[in-house]
Design an enzyme around this catalytic site. Sequence first.
Site, PDB file in Angstrom:
ATOM      1  N   VAL A  51      -6.475  57.352 -19.149  1.00 14.09           N
ATOM      2  CA  VAL A  51      -7.385  56.291 -18.720  1.00 14.09           C
ATOM      3  C   VAL A  51      -6.642  54.948 -18.711  1.00 14.09           C
ATOM      4  O   VAL A  51      -6.845  54.122 -17.828  1.00 14.09           O
ATOM      5  CB  VAL A  51      -8.638  56.216 -19.629  1.00 14.09           C
ATOM      6  CG1 VAL A  51      -9.518  55.025 -19.268  1.00 14.09           C
ATOM      7  CG2 VAL A  51      -9.432  57.518 -19.542  1.00 14.09           C
ATOM      8  N   CYS A  52      -5.755  54.743 -19.686  1.00 13.81           N
ATOM      9  CA  CYS A  52      -5.061  53.456 -19.841  1.00 13.81           C
ATOM     10  C   CYS A  52      -4.354  52.982 -18.562  1.00 13.81           C
ATOM     11  O   CYS A  52      -4.534  51.825 -18.169  1.00 13.81           O
ATOM     12  CB  CYS A  52      -4.080  53.515 -21.003  1.00 13.81           C
ATOM     13  SG  CYS A  52      -4.869  53.878 -22.590  1.00 13.81           S
ATOM     14  N   PRO A  53      -3.572  53.834 -17.886  1.00 10.41           N
ATOM     15  CA  PRO A  53      -2.910  53.318 -16.681  1.00 10.41           C
ATOM     16  C   PRO A  53      -3.886  52.941 -15.571  1.00 10.41           C
ATOM     17  O   PRO A  53      -3.618  52.010 -14.807  1.00 10.41           O
ATOM     18  CB  PRO A  53      -1.976  54.451 -16.249  1.00 10.41           C
ATOM     19  CG  PRO A  53      -2.493  55.674 -16.912  1.00 10.41           C
ATOM     20  CD  PRO A  53      -3.158  55.210 -18.178  1.00 10.41           C
TER      21      PRO A  53
ATOM     22  N   GLU B 108      -6.767  51.531 -16.020  1.00 10.25           N
ATOM     23  CA  GLU B 108      -7.275  50.204 -16.405  1.00 10.25           C
ATOM     24  C   GLU B 108      -6.230  49.117 -16.174  1.00 10.25           C
ATOM     25  O   GLU B 108      -6.524  48.076 -15.582  1.00 10.25           O
ATOM     26  CB  GLU B 108      -7.668  50.185 -17.878  1.00 10.25           C
ATOM     27  CG  GLU B 108      -8.834  51.055 -18.235  1.00 10.25           C
ATOM     28  CD  GLU B 108      -9.191  50.923 -19.692  1.00 10.25           C
ATOM     29  OE1 GLU B 108     -10.364  50.663 -19.978  1.00 10.25           O
ATOM     30  OE2 GLU B 108      -8.284  51.057 -20.556  1.00 10.25           O
ATOM     31  N   LEU B 109      -5.012  49.352 -16.650  1.00  9.93           N
ATOM     32  CA  LEU B 109      -3.956  48.351 -16.484  1.00  9.93           C
ATOM     33  C   LEU B 109      -3.635  48.137 -15.015  1.00  9.93           C
ATOM     34  O   LEU B 109      -3.375  47.012 -14.587  1.00  9.93           O
ATOM     35  CB  LEU B 109      -2.701  48.740 -17.265  1.00  9.93           C
ATOM     36  CG  LEU B 109      -2.688  48.244 -18.715  1.00  9.93           C
ATOM     37  CD1 LEU B 109      -3.702  48.950 -19.580  1.00  9.93           C
ATOM     38  CD2 LEU B 109      -1.298  48.373 -19.319  1.00  9.93           C
TER      39      LEU B 109
END
Length: 187
Positions: A46-48, A50-51
Amino acid sequence: MSVINTEIKPFATTAFKDGEFVQVSDADVKGKWGVFFFYPADFTFVCPTELGDVADHYAEFQKMGVEIFAVSTDTHFTHKAWHDSSETIGKVKYFMLGDPTLAISRNFEVLREDQGLANRGTFIVDPQGVIQAVEITAEGIGRDAKELLRKVKAAQYVAAHPGEVCPAKWEEGASTLKPSFDLVGKI
């Protein structure tokens, strides 16, 4: 959360930004609007997304005088490796702060002590270094940069217009409210 309307705590760390390692501290945040964008870890799922979403809107944040500080408990070296190996993270031009000592995550009260990872936390910080908005989501729930832009615009509007507040779904240019005795029960 207890951190709302409090001044950010002192910190100093190394960040990866625009192909370089740079030193960043709480002093670098003062005098401008900032968003601290905590996420659990580099090289995840999920993190990439969002970033990358924030990277796609970074120019809009910059036009508003807002700096972005993405933070995970990874090191600045790991941030560079992720930036160099991921097409999505390769778009990131804002600061990626390393927090291997966990101090920044503790300061913002998003650290999962048992795992050494930060929760997904978003903090809007005003030019005085005071936290004006907080959003914390569970591990599997990604955030939306457009909604973050809206919240920053609302925070900036309220700061520039004492005595006015932004109602639900407020968008730039829409009507605001002026709380008063006469308004009680009229909404």
